[in-house]
Design a protein around this motif. Structure first.
Motif, PDB file in Angstrom:
ATOM      1  N   SER A   1       0.848  -1.516  -0.040  1.00  0.00           N
ATOM      2  CA  SER A   1      -0.073   0.023  -0.034  1.00  0.00           C
ATOM      3  C   SER A   1       0.939   1.150   0.065  1.00  0.00           C
ATOM      4  O   SER A   1       2.051   1.165   0.524  1.00  0.00           O
ATOM      5  CB  SER A   1      -0.803   0.032   1.111  1.00  0.00           C
ATOM      6  OG  SER A   1      -0.053   0.131   2.332  1.00  0.00           O
ATOM      7  N   LEU A   2       0.486   2.449  -0.320  1.00  0.00           N
ATOM      8  CA  LEU A   2       1.244   3.607  -0.264  1.00  0.00           C
ATOM      9  C   LEU A   2       1.682   3.959   1.118  1.00  0.00           C
ATOM     10  O   LEU A   2       2.692   4.489   1.250  1.00  0.00           O
ATOM     11  CB  LEU A   2       0.304   4.697  -0.819  1.00  0.00           C
ATOM     12  CG  LEU A   2       0.912   6.151  -1.026  1.00  0.00           C
ATOM     13  CD1 LEU A   2       2.102   6.060  -2.090  1.00  0.00           C
ATOM     14  CD2 LEU A   2      -0.068   7.147  -1.481  1.00  0.00           C
ATOM     15  N   LEU A   3       0.596   3.685   2.096  1.00  0.00           N
ATOM     16  CA  LEU A   3       1.339   3.718   3.251  1.00  0.00           C
ATOM     17  C   LEU A   3       2.395   2.958   3.793  1.00  0.00           C
ATOM     18  O   LEU A   3       3.280   3.512   4.428  1.00  0.00           O
ATOM     19  CB  LEU A   3       0.149   3.374   4.451  1.00  0.00           C
ATOM     20  CG  LEU A   3      -1.111   4.264   4.509  1.00  0.00           C
ATOM     21  CD1 LEU A   3      -2.446   3.748   5.294  1.00  0.00           C
ATOM     22  CD2 LEU A   3      -0.960   5.788   4.884  1.00  0.00           C
ATOM     23  N   GLN A   4       2.541   1.929   3.243  1.00  0.00           N
ATOM     24  CA  GLN A   4       3.676   0.969   3.460  1.00  0.00           C
ATOM     25  C   GLN A   4       4.960   1.591   2.950  1.00  0.00           C
ATOM     26  O   GLN A   4       5.984   1.968   3.160  1.00  0.00           O
ATOM     27  CB  GLN A   4       3.513  -0.384   3.033  1.00  0.00           C
ATOM     28  CG  GLN A   4       4.852  -1.145   3.412  1.00  0.00           C
ATOM     29  CD  GLN A   4       4.820  -2.749   2.793  1.00  0.00           C
ATOM     30  OE1 GLN A   4       3.812  -3.144   2.185  1.00  0.00           O
ATOM     31  NE2 GLN A   4       5.576  -3.358   3.047  1.00  0.00           N
ATOM     32  N   THR A   5       4.814   1.681   1.373  1.00  0.00           N
ATOM     33  CA  THR A   5       5.959   2.135   0.798  1.00  0.00           C
ATOM     34  C   THR A   5       6.486   3.735   0.898  1.00  0.00           C
ATOM     35  O   THR A   5       7.781   3.890   0.588  1.00  0.00           O
ATOM     36  CB  THR A   5       5.525   1.900  -1.005  1.00  0.00           C
ATOM     37  OG1 THR A   5       4.438   2.799  -1.231  1.00  0.00           O
ATOM     38  CG2 THR A   5       5.353   0.452  -1.178  1.00  0.00           C
ATOM     39  N   LYS A   6       5.504   4.625   1.154  1.00  0.00           N
ATOM     40  CA  LYS A   6       6.025   6.001   1.403  1.00  0.00           C
ATOM     41  C   LYS A   6       6.129   6.280   2.852  1.00  0.00           C
ATOM     42  O   LYS A   6       7.303   7.077   3.259  1.00  0.00           O
ATOM     43  CB  LYS A   6       4.803   6.801   0.774  1.00  0.00           C
ATOM     44  CG  LYS A   6       5.330   8.407   0.873  1.00  0.00           C
ATOM     45  CD  LYS A   6       4.187   9.147   0.457  1.00  0.00           C
ATOM     46  CE  LYS A   6       4.560  10.543   0.426  1.00  0.00           C
ATOM     47  NZ  LYS A   6       3.297  11.560  -0.017  1.00  0.00           N
ATOM     48  N   TYR A   7       5.686   5.706   3.769  1.00  0.00           N
ATOM     49  CA  TYR A   7       5.761   6.277   5.170  1.00  0.00           C
ATOM     50  C   TYR A   7       6.231   5.069   5.997  1.00  0.00           C
ATOM     51  O   TYR A   7       7.105   5.767   7.085  1.00  0.00           O
ATOM     52  CB  TYR A   7       4.267   6.674   5.600  1.00  0.00           C
ATOM     53  CG  TYR A   7       3.934   7.816   4.900  1.00  0.00           C
ATOM     54  CD1 TYR A   7       4.194   8.887   5.083  1.00  0.00           C
ATOM     55  CD2 TYR A   7       2.790   7.607   4.123  1.00  0.00           C
ATOM     56  CE1 TYR A   7       3.468  10.051   4.362  1.00  0.00           C
ATOM     57  CE2 TYR A   7       2.063   8.382   3.205  1.00  0.00           C
ATOM     58  CZ  TYR A   7       2.365   9.784   3.418  1.00  0.00           C
ATOM     59  OH  TYR A   7       1.857  11.010   2.810  1.00  0.00           O
ATOM     60  N   VAL A   8       5.981   3.830   5.872  1.00  0.00           N
ATOM     61  CA  VAL A   8       6.549   2.897   6.825  1.00  0.00           C
ATOM     62  C   VAL A   8       7.826   2.384   6.397  1.00  0.00           C
ATOM     63  O   VAL A   8       8.953   2.673   7.338  1.00  0.00           O
ATOM     64  CB  VAL A   8       5.468   1.814   7.196  1.00  0.00           C
ATOM     65  CG1 VAL A   8       6.194   0.730   7.942  1.00  0.00           C
ATOM     66  CG2 VAL A   8       4.383   2.400   7.698  1.00  0.00           C
ATOM     67  N   ASP A   9       8.123   1.924   5.282  1.00  0.00           N
ATOM     68  CA  ASP A   9       9.149   1.506   4.785  1.00  0.00           C
ATOM     69  C   ASP A   9      10.330   2.436   4.726  1.00  0.00           C
ATOM     70  O   ASP A   9      11.703   2.113   4.944  1.00  0.00           O
ATOM     71  CB  ASP A   9       9.259   1.085   3.295  1.00  0.00           C
ATOM     72  CG  ASP A   9       8.304  -0.283   3.203  1.00  0.00           C
ATOM     73  OD1 ASP A   9       8.036  -1.010   4.305  1.00  0.00           O
ATOM     74  OD2 ASP A   9       8.152  -1.093   2.113  1.00  0.00           O
ATOM     75  N   PHE A  10       9.948   3.321   4.535  1.00  0.00           N
ATOM     76  CA  PHE A  10      10.960   4.722   4.770  1.00  0.00           C
ATOM     77  C   PHE A  10      11.997   4.678   5.746  1.00  0.00           C
ATOM     78  O   PHE A  10      13.122   5.001   5.926  1.00  0.00           O
ATOM     79  CB  PHE A  10      10.015   6.199   4.603  1.00  0.00           C
ATOM     80  CG  PHE A  10      11.114   7.260   4.805  1.00  0.00           C
ATOM     81  CD1 PHE A  10      12.016   7.500   3.614  1.00  0.00           C
ATOM     82  CD2 PHE A  10      11.169   8.003   5.768  1.00  0.00           C
ATOM     83  CE1 PHE A  10      12.846   8.772   3.884  1.00  0.00           C
ATOM     84  CE2 PHE A  10      12.048   9.165   5.940  1.00  0.00           C
ATOM     85  CZ  PHE A  10      12.666   9.514   4.937  1.00  0.00           C
ATOM     86  N   ILE A  11      11.213   4.409   6.875  1.00  0.00           N
ATOM     87  CA  ILE A  11      11.714   4.389   8.309  1.00  0.00           C
ATOM     88  C   ILE A  11      12.339   3.011   8.536  1.00  0.00           C
ATOM     89  O   ILE A  11      13.527   2.523   8.886  1.00  0.00           O
ATOM     90  CB  ILE A  11      10.983   4.582   9.458  1.00  0.00           C
ATOM     91  CG1 ILE A  11      10.485   6.120   9.410  1.00  0.00           C
ATOM     92  CG2 ILE A  11      11.621   4.499  10.775  1.00  0.00           C
ATOM     93  CD1 ILE A  11       9.382   6.818  10.145  1.00  0.00           C
TER      94      ILE A  11
END
Length: 294
Positions: free
Chosen positions: A108-118
């Protein structure tokens, strides 16, 4: 109490379940064998709030002294351990949750943009949360609110926990995304350290040489020693002894003889085992066996 891990030091304990991957627990450092919990990792993120006392906390190559009212963000898959400091007891709250709880579904965009980033950046393995930093204090207050809710869950408990943890994650994202580009480059050292730990776990009952460990991870002996001590804050030999003593405790509690336990955990003689055991545990193996037999 002992913390149970697999051979690669992944913690065995479940942190919640698939439907609600959140685990909230009150911990006491003095409840662990040797007043410390050993190096381990888990895919869950961990938020810690110190309720009383102090704890010495290690994450990868960082060392923190956490005092009452302070806390820590521990990233997914980071290696960490903790121990008593200055013989002072410490109680702390641990909130662990799987990153999936934030992003919902894979890719999901929440994973690839916001979670995986960290979570994909090993250099962001941890962050101390101070009482005098406003957004840190906000996070610490939210951690405490999760605990209070868990004691008397309201009808919408799971939804409220999700909203709080998502709010905390937003603060972490805003912080890390504001760092200079030079500090946003991921590092790839953790896999090598896990390989070394896994090799030692597989062979601690045998004689292990530095040559064998260094060859296993394809680096020279001097670099292997330097690398290990940087991250683990102890030499390879010290760690092997520590692991052997830790793994011998369950055998003694099960009623095994001191001599057999020494042989099963890689010590050349029972006398040497007794000497090292007393150094770590403050008593003889036979006394420990007598006092702690299941």
């Amino acid at each position: 109490m002992q913390l149970q891990t697999e051979k690669d030091h992944k913690e065995i304990k479940k942190h919640g379940n698939y439907e609600f991957p959140v685990h909230i627990s009150l911990e006491k450092i003095q409840a662990y064998e040797q007043n410390s919990f050993p190096w381990h990792w888990h895919p869950e993120i961990e938020l810690t709030w110190v309720m009383s006392g102090q704890i010495e906390y290690f994450v990868n190559d960082n060392k923190y002294l956490l005092s009452e009212g302070e806390g820590l963000f521990g990233n997914s898959n980071s290696l960490h351990s903790g121990c008593m400091t200055d013989q002072k007891e410490c109680s702390y709250l641990s909130v662990t949750f799987h990153p999936r709880f934030i992003y919902g579904y894979e890719n999901s965009l929440l994973q690839t943009k916001y979670v995986d980033f960290i979570t994909a950046n090993e250099s962001w393995h941890s962050l101390k949360l101070y009482k005098d930093v406003d957004w840190h204090q906000d996070v610490l207050i939210q951690i405490q609110s999760i605990y209070r809710m868990s004691q008397n869950p309201p009808p919408d408990y799971e939804l409220k926990v999700h909203l709080i943890l998502t709010g905390i994650w937003q603060k972490l994202y805003l912080y890390y995304s504001s760092l200079p580009a030079s500090e946003q480059q991921p590092q790839k050292h953790l896999s090598r350290l896990k390989e070394i730990l896994s090799y030692i776990q597989d062979h601690y009952t045998q004689e292990i040489t530095l040559d064998e460990i260094a060859d296993h991870v394809n680096i020279c002996k001097s670099e292997c020693c330097r690398f290990f001590k940087k991250y683990m804050k102890m030499t390879i030999f010290e760690y092997i002894l520590f692991l052997r003593i830790q793994n011998s405790l369950a055998l003694l509690r099960a009623g095994e003889s001191v001599t057999k336990t020494a042989g099963m955990t890689g010590f050349s003689t029972a006398a040497y085992y007794g000497q090292i055991f007393k150094r770590y545990m403050g008593c003889s193996p036979s006394r420990y066996r007598k006092e702690h037999m299941d």
